[in-house]
Design a protein around this motif. Sequence first.
Motif, PDB file in Angstrom:
ATOM      1  N   ASP A  92      -4.660  22.677  -9.292  1.00 46.24           N
ATOM      2  CA  ASP A  92      -4.229  23.202 -10.067  1.00 46.24           C
ATOM      3  C   ASP A  92      -4.268  24.538  -9.611  1.00 46.24           C
ATOM      4  N   GLU A  93      -3.020  25.885 -10.735  1.00 42.12           N
ATOM      5  CA  GLU A  93      -2.955  27.491 -10.469  1.00 42.12           C
ATOM      6  C   GLU A  93      -4.178  27.512 -10.181  1.00 42.12           C
ATOM      7  N   GLY A  94      -3.951  28.746  -9.449  1.00 41.89           N
ATOM      8  CA  GLY A  94      -5.580  29.470  -9.484  1.00 41.89           C
ATOM      9  C   GLY A  94      -7.108  28.985  -8.328  1.00 41.89           C
ATOM     10  N   LYS A  95      -6.635  27.699  -8.310  1.00 45.29           N
ATOM     11  CA  LYS A  95      -7.535  27.041  -6.664  1.00 45.29           C
ATOM     12  C   LYS A  95      -6.578  27.488  -5.572  1.00 45.29           C
ATOM     13  N   HIS A  96      -7.767  27.248  -4.829  1.00 44.48           N
ATOM     14  CA  HIS A  96      -7.586  27.187  -3.496  1.00 44.48           C
ATOM     15  C   HIS A  96      -6.646  26.391  -2.854  1.00 44.48           C
ATOM     16  N   TYR A  97      -6.496  26.507  -2.042  1.00 43.68           N
ATOM     17  CA  TYR A  97      -5.359  25.105  -1.168  1.00 43.68           C
ATOM     18  C   TYR A  97      -6.410  24.378  -0.646  1.00 43.68           C
ATOM     19  N   ALA A  98      -7.642  24.945  -0.090  1.00 48.61           N
ATOM     20  CA  ALA A  98      -8.873  23.969   0.143  1.00 48.61           C
ATOM     21  C   ALA A  98      -8.771  22.663  -0.232  1.00 48.61           C
ATOM     22  N   GLU A  99      -9.179  23.196  -1.697  1.00 48.79           N
ATOM     23  CA  GLU A  99      -9.411  22.356  -2.530  1.00 48.79           C
ATOM     24  C   GLU A  99      -8.881  20.956  -3.247  1.00 48.79           C
ATOM     25  N   ILE A 100      -7.830  21.085  -2.114  1.00 47.79           N
ATOM     26  CA  ILE A 100      -6.676  19.765  -2.073  1.00 47.79           C
ATOM     27  C   ILE A 100      -6.897  19.053  -2.151  1.00 47.79           C
ATOM     28  N   PRO A 101      -7.107  17.505  -2.337  1.00 46.57           N
ATOM     29  CA  PRO A 101      -8.084  16.184  -1.859  1.00 46.57           C
ATOM     30  C   PRO A 101      -7.197  15.137  -0.645  1.00 46.57           C
ATOM     31  N   LYS A 102      -8.468  14.720  -0.335  1.00 44.75           N
ATOM     32  CA  LYS A 102      -8.112  14.113   0.579  1.00 44.75           C
ATOM     33  C   LYS A 102      -6.899  13.344   0.188  1.00 44.75           C
ATOM     34  N   VAL A 103      -6.742  12.354   0.799  1.00 37.90           N
ATOM     35  CA  VAL A 103      -5.522  11.148  -0.213  1.00 37.90           C
ATOM     36  C   VAL A 103      -5.156  10.176   0.894  1.00 37.90           C
ATOM     37  N   TYR A 104      -5.846   8.547  -0.219  1.00 37.49           N
ATOM     38  CA  TYR A 104      -5.764   7.556   1.260  1.00 37.49           C
ATOM     39  C   TYR A 104      -4.783   6.334   0.182  1.00 37.49           C
ATOM     40  N   SER A 105      -3.605   6.494   1.321  1.00 35.16           N
ATOM     41  CA  SER A 105      -2.695   5.176   0.090  1.00 35.16           C
ATOM     42  C   SER A 105      -2.757   3.725   1.367  1.00 35.16           C
ATOM     43  N   ILE A 106      -2.977   2.872   0.246  1.00 32.57           N
ATOM     44  CA  ILE A 106      -3.661   1.332   0.430  1.00 32.57           C
ATOM     45  C   ILE A 106      -2.892   0.420   0.145  1.00 32.57           C
ATOM     46  N   SER A 107      -1.253  -0.173   0.737  1.00 35.44           N
ATOM     47  CA  SER A 107      -0.609  -1.346   0.243  1.00 35.44           C
ATOM     48  C   SER A 107      -1.234  -2.748   0.741  1.00 35.44           C
ATOM     49  N   ILE A 108      -1.070  -3.239  -0.513  1.00 32.59           N
ATOM     50  CA  ILE A 108      -1.474  -4.523   0.399  1.00 32.59           C
ATOM     51  C   ILE A 108      -0.411  -5.071  -0.213  1.00 32.59           C
ATOM     52  N   ILE A 109       0.355  -5.924   0.944  1.00 33.71           N
ATOM     53  CA  ILE A 109       1.448  -6.400   0.865  1.00 33.71           C
ATOM     54  C   ILE A 109       1.709  -7.914   1.313  1.00 33.71           C
ATOM     55  N   TYR A 110       2.642  -8.546   0.583  1.00 35.73           N
ATOM     56  CA  TYR A 110       3.089  -9.848   0.203  1.00 35.73           C
ATOM     57  C   TYR A 110       4.349 -10.755   1.315  1.00 35.73           C
ATOM     58  N   PHE A 111       5.187  -9.486   2.047  1.00 31.95           N
ATOM     59  CA  PHE A 111       6.437  -9.551   3.002  1.00 31.95           C
ATOM     60  C   PHE A 111       6.511  -9.351   3.810  1.00 31.95           C
ATOM     61  N   LYS A 112       7.031  -9.780   4.513  1.00 36.89           N
ATOM     62  CA  LYS A 112       7.123  -9.740   5.795  1.00 36.89           C
ATOM     63  C   LYS A 112       7.665  -8.106   6.031  1.00 36.89           C
ATOM     64  N   LEU A 113       7.108  -6.775   6.815  1.00 35.42           N
ATOM     65  CA  LEU A 113       7.316  -5.268   6.946  1.00 35.42           C
ATOM     66  C   LEU A 113       7.100  -4.874   8.117  1.00 35.42           C
ATOM     67  N   GLY A 114       8.449  -5.243   8.947  1.00 33.48           N
ATOM     68  CA  GLY A 114       8.378  -4.778  10.230  1.00 33.48           C
ATOM     69  C   GLY A 114       7.941  -5.856  11.055  1.00 33.48           C
ATOM     70  N   ASN A 115       7.811  -5.227  12.519  1.00 33.20           N
ATOM     71  CA  ASN A 115       8.423  -6.687  13.492  1.00 33.20           C
ATOM     72  C   ASN A 115       6.540  -6.488  14.297  1.00 33.20           C
ATOM     73  N   GLY A 116       5.719  -5.857  13.530  1.00 36.45           N
ATOM     74  CA  GLY A 116       4.366  -5.698  14.102  1.00 36.45           C
ATOM     75  C   GLY A 116       3.807  -7.180  14.570  1.00 36.45           C
ATOM     76  N   SER A 117       2.577  -7.248  15.359  1.00 36.68           N
ATOM     77  CA  SER A 117       1.925  -8.668  15.333  1.00 36.68           C
ATOM     78  C   SER A 117       0.307  -8.603  14.714  1.00 36.68           C
ATOM     79  N   ASP A 118       0.032  -7.364  14.265  1.00 39.44           N
ATOM     80  CA  ASP A 118      -1.559  -6.800  13.789  1.00 39.44           C
ATOM     81  C   ASP A 118      -1.037  -7.116  12.302  1.00 39.44           C
TER      82      ASP A 118
END
Length: 304
Positions: A92-118
């Motif tokens: 929010d306005e007035g807060k320090h940038y150090a207060e920005i939270p760490k964000v994790y994005s987790i996608s559970i994907i059921y279709f073929k994406l890319g060409n990796g083996s993991d």
Amino acid sequence: DWAMKYMLCSPANFDVLEGLLSAVLGEKIKIVDILESEGDKKEQDEKFNRVDIRCKNSKGHIIIIEVQNTSEADYIHRILFGVSQAVVRHIDEGKHYAEIPKVYSISIIYFKLGNGSDYVYRGRYEFTGLHNQEALTFTEKDKKALGLNSPSDPMPETYFLMVKDFDKVAKTPLEEWMRFLKDGVIDPDTKDKGLKAARHKLDYMKMSRDEQDRYMRYYCDANSFAYTQAREKEIAREEGIAIGKEEGIAIGKEEGIAIGTEKGIAIGEQNALFKTARNMKAMGLSALDIAKCTGLTEEEINKL
């Protein structure tokens, strides 16, 4: 898809959500809140973003979870947009940038994406020298001043769980979760608390409404009985402590009287000997003769 979202979105099922996130992120996760959907617009012309689950853990980190069944041409861009919104909306306005939270994005994907083996991919910010390929690190002074261990610490992280690419025998908690996400199978001997809770929730969801009502009545009665038993044990323990304390005091008094009596008798006997010794000394008997008669030492007799 529906079952997963139903289980993971409910505050009553935090144990399931915590189990999944702990397996993916590799640390014990404690969820404190399921936040409002980021699809809620603040402004009429603001871009709409669909997010399945958005939650906050005990460290203040924001975790976005999406279950994606079909391929979309702009899927990666949508993930980027969702992460960016989470960063901006939680400072929010007035807060320090150090207060920005760490964000994790987790996608559970059921279709073929890319060409990796993991079957699990982690994306994070890395700061590498353009010419020497050396990783940028912090000195101890930097760490203390910034409150960070590395430049990448506050940056968002993205995880792709490629469900269809998982084909291993499940041995680790993460592998057990991947097997569950792919086939809906949970090992009956699993040690993962989140999976145990998920199995229980899924069994309950498979029941008819009448079976669910009967189960909940049984479950409540069983909990009530267990609570009553535990409370009765606690009351018995408290009563036992009180009785033991009273008996201990009574025994202590009796022993004190006995000890006092014995000590009093000993003092009385000693005083009587001293009196006899004084009388004998007044009669002119020697200290040696008085000692032989009373059992006192010559030193004690000379002090009389």
